[in-house]
Design a protein around this motif. Structure first.
Motif, PDB file in Angstrom:
ATOM      1  N   THR A  96       0.760  -1.262   0.038  1.00 13.85           N
ATOM      2  CA  THR A  96      -0.096   0.122   0.121  1.00 13.85           C
ATOM      3  C   THR A  96       0.768   1.291  -0.028  1.00 13.85           C
ATOM      4  O   THR A  96       0.545   2.175  -0.748  1.00 13.85           O
ATOM      5  CB  THR A  96      -0.910  -0.128   1.381  1.00 13.85           C
ATOM      6  OG1 THR A  96      -1.870  -1.234   1.259  1.00 13.85           O
ATOM      7  CG2 THR A  96      -1.895   1.241   1.030  1.00 13.85           C
ATOM      8  N   VAL A 111       2.785   5.476  -7.507  1.00  9.51           N
ATOM      9  CA  VAL A 111       1.622   5.136  -8.248  1.00  9.51           C
ATOM     10  C   VAL A 111       0.877   6.740  -8.005  1.00  9.51           C
ATOM     11  O   VAL A 111       0.404   7.169  -9.071  1.00  9.51           O
ATOM     12  CB  VAL A 111       0.948   4.079  -8.211  1.00  9.51           C
ATOM     13  CG1 VAL A 111      -0.484   4.157  -9.273  1.00  9.51           C
ATOM     14  CG2 VAL A 111       1.807   3.033  -8.588  1.00  9.51           C
ATOM     15  N   ASN A 112       0.284   6.790  -6.666  1.00  8.79           N
ATOM     16  CA  ASN A 112      -0.719   7.912  -6.460  1.00  8.79           C
ATOM     17  C   ASN A 112       0.078   9.065  -5.960  1.00  8.79           C
ATOM     18  O   ASN A 112      -0.544  10.213  -6.075  1.00  8.79           O
ATOM     19  CB  ASN A 112      -1.390   7.430  -5.199  1.00  8.79           C
ATOM     20  CG  ASN A 112      -2.444   6.133  -5.357  1.00  8.79           C
ATOM     21  OD1 ASN A 112      -2.454   5.673  -6.690  1.00  8.79           O
ATOM     22  ND2 ASN A 112      -2.683   5.408  -4.399  1.00  8.79           N
ATOM     23  N   ILE A 130       2.319   1.878  -3.265  1.00 11.53           N
ATOM     24  CA  ILE A 130       1.470   2.463  -4.398  1.00 11.53           C
ATOM     25  C   ILE A 130       1.542   3.736  -4.179  1.00 11.53           C
ATOM     26  O   ILE A 130       1.305   4.711  -5.205  1.00 11.53           O
ATOM     27  CB  ILE A 130       0.195   1.376  -4.289  1.00 11.53           C
ATOM     28  CG1 ILE A 130       0.334   0.099  -4.702  1.00 11.53           C
ATOM     29  CG2 ILE A 130      -0.915   2.279  -5.217  1.00 11.53           C
ATOM     30  CD1 ILE A 130      -0.718  -0.861  -4.799  1.00 11.53           C
ATOM     31  N   HIS A 131       1.130   4.365  -3.036  1.00 18.98           N
ATOM     32  CA  HIS A 131       1.220   5.549  -2.542  1.00 18.98           C
ATOM     33  C   HIS A 131       2.384   6.404  -3.023  1.00 18.98           C
ATOM     34  O   HIS A 131       2.066   7.333  -3.531  1.00 18.98           O
ATOM     35  CB  HIS A 131       0.927   5.722  -1.103  1.00 18.98           C
ATOM     36  CG  HIS A 131       0.856   7.250  -0.690  1.00 18.98           C
ATOM     37  ND1 HIS A 131      -0.074   8.148  -0.777  1.00 18.98           N
ATOM     38  CD2 HIS A 131       1.862   7.821   0.182  1.00 18.98           C
ATOM     39  CE1 HIS A 131       0.353   9.161  -0.328  1.00 18.98           C
ATOM     40  NE2 HIS A 131       1.419   8.983   0.226  1.00 18.98           N
TER      41      HIS A 131
END
Length: 546
Positions: free
Chosen positions: A329, A336-337, A332-333
């Motif tokens: 998580t 990606v985010n 991804i933060h």
């Protein structure tokens, strides 16, 4: 061969000159982790040469040192002493001359051994995560001397680190000598490789101090040197098993000094597969398996202790954090985010060019531009020479080995970045300077990139390294001696009267034992002598008709 040893001694002498000037100028408490490494040595002396990851504490020597010496802004000691009670370098030299003399005398009269030393349970030493091999070696060296003062033992420990680190020059010379004999090119790598290592200022900043990097660097260079020889000679080597055992031995020793050498456990099987495919037989795969078994056997006691106590191979408490879903998580933060992961990676790459988050100051902006130009040129030449590299068996093998290691290292540092972000989103800097332990692969990659033009790039690199080192040395002198302040981007801004104040503060500094004139003579001999000798030896082969 006799001429070779003369060359080795000259290059070694240049390295010692610069290393001595560095350990004389560097304040004892410069670097956020310095106090932890220093007190680790004493902890082993007082605890039968045994460490404890979970129960290693600072001694009462530490608060005493913090009150007698100035310290940098990044020093991680605010759990030991209030920030308001610490003197920055600038504040320290604002004291009256009489006060500075008293502080200097008090520091130099501290006994090496105190009868009432206590270890403070509320003050945890985070450096206990490191294996004790290096620290035991330093204590063995300082024990050879009858030093009764803390000040004397401190410099003996720094000298031990310098001597350990300096063995890298010898190994780099013989690495270059072997490549000179095995791969056709028109310049002496036996001169270029140790000279560029000697001129690289980050080598001294990271490893030329009381830190296990001082021993980790040469052991990693030894492992890489043996790997390079094996890579070039794998298809015709008579004693492959014996050589694989030697490589495994050097990797195992590197791991039990500093665990960033664990990346070999990923590198070796991948490179073994590559070499087996290239040579179309399974012998390289078997050889790398032997390397891994030997390395694992040597490092097993250390790694198993880490796993049992803190559930991480590297001994770090960061390894205790929940993995799996939370790690994914966070990744991804970051990647990606948001752009946080890429910003973190950019900082890691840029700050490794001179100082990093280890210290409290940076270099001047043109230095970073020059480094960027050097490496951008290398990337361009890599593209231009791609067909030549692909058609050369030895150079392609070395290039793949170097690139594999660098990719694995970057992935490991990015993984560390994710874990640090999980612990504290404010964490900004990564230890990109760890990559200098594997600096030999960087030099070999650049050699392959430039091909026959590597000699010219080496001249240019030496000039850039010495220029950045000179800029950095100036920044260090004026900052450490209290006649400068820190501006934006950690840039040092000297006072207008720094020329008149420098001699006074130098003489009143509690940690510098050498007169200012002697220091200038030492660094002058290095800055003038190294490029002249480099130019002479690089041009000599053409005269000799080599």
């Amino acid at each position: 061969m006799r001429k070779d040893w003369t060359t080795v001694l000259i290059l070694w002498g240049f390295f010692l000159l610069r290393g001595l000037s560095h350990i004389l100028l560097l304040p004892p408490l410069e670097g956020f982790d310095s106090i932890g490494h220093i007190d680790y040595l004493q902890y082993l002396k007082d605890h039968n040469n045994q460490r404890s990851i979970t129960d290693m504490h600072f001694s009462n020597d530490v608060p005493r040192l913090l009150r007698l010496l100035p310290s940098n802004r990044n020093l991680d000691v605010y759990h030991i002493i209030r920030k308001a009670d610490l003197d920055s370098y600038r504040d320290y030299f604002q004291h009256s001359e009489d006060q500075l003399k008293r502080l200097k005398d008090a520091f130099r009269s501290l006994p090496a051994e105190t009868p009432h030393r206590e270890y403070l349970p509320e003050l945890f030493n985070w450096q206990g995560k490191h294996p004790p091999f290096y620290y035991r070696a330093v204590n063995a060296f300082t024990g050879l001397f009858d030093s009764t003062r803390y000040y004397e033992r401190f410099f003996l420990a720094r000298l031990a680190s310098l001597l350990m680190l300096s063995t890298s020059v010898v190994m780099l010379f013989f690495t270059g000598r072997y490549l000179d004999q095995m791969v056709t090119h028109g310049y002496p790598l036996k001169i270029i490789l140790p000279a560029l290592f000697t001129a690289q200022p980050m080598i001294y900043i990271v490893a030329c101090r009381i830190s296990n990097d001082a021993l980790a660097f040469p052991l990693n260079i030894l492992a890489l040197m043996l790997l390079f020889i094996w890579t070039i000679s794998a298809d015709r080597m008579r004693y492959q098993t014996l050589f694989a055992i030697l490589i495994g031995l050097s990797v195992g020793l590197a791991v039990i000094v500093k665990t960033y050498a664990l990346i070999y456990f990923v590198l070796l099987p991948l490179f073994g597969i590559f070499m087996s495919v290239r040579l179309r037989n399974y012998h390289p795969l078997l050889a790398t398996a032997v390397m891994l078994v030997v390395a694992a056997g040597i490092s097993f006691p250390t790694l198993s202790y880490h796993l049992q106590t803190v559930q991480s191979l590297d001994g770090s408490h960061i390894g205790n954090m929940q993995l799996g879903k939370d790690t994914l998580t966070t990744f991804i933060h970051m990647y990606v985010n948001s752009l946080e992961g890429y910003r973190q990676f950019f900082r890691m790459v840029v700050i490794r060019l001179w100082i990093g988050n280890w210290s409290s100051l940076g270099n001047y902006f043109p230095v970073y531009l020059l480094y960027g130009a050097l490496y951008a040129t290398a990337a361009w030449y890599l593209w231009q020479n791609r067909r030549i590299i692909l058609s050369s068996k030895d150079q392609l093998n070395l290039f793949v080995l170097g690139m594999l290691l660098q990719i694995i290292l970057i992935a490991a540092l990015m993984n560390l970045g994710v874990k640090l972000y999980m612990r504290s989103p404010e964490a900004k800097n990564l230890v990109g300077y760890y990559s200098y332990a594997f600096y030999l692969t960087e030099l070999l990659i650049l050699w392959v990139c430039f091909g026959e033009r590597f000699e010219g790039w080496a001249f240019l690199s030496l000039a850039v390294f010495l220029f950045s080192d000179g800029c950095g040395l100036f920044a260090q002198m004026v900052y450490y001696l209290g006649v400068a302040d820190i501006g934006t981007l950690k840039m040092v801004l000297p006072d207008r009267n720094f020329i008149s104040m420098l001699p006074r503060n130098w003489n009143l500094s509690p940690w510098i034992p050498l007169p200012l004139s002697g220091f200038f003579a030492m660094v002058g001999a290095y800055y003038i002598g190294l490029p002249i000798y480099f130019w002479y030896r690089i041009k000599q082969p053409a005269v000799d008709g080599r």
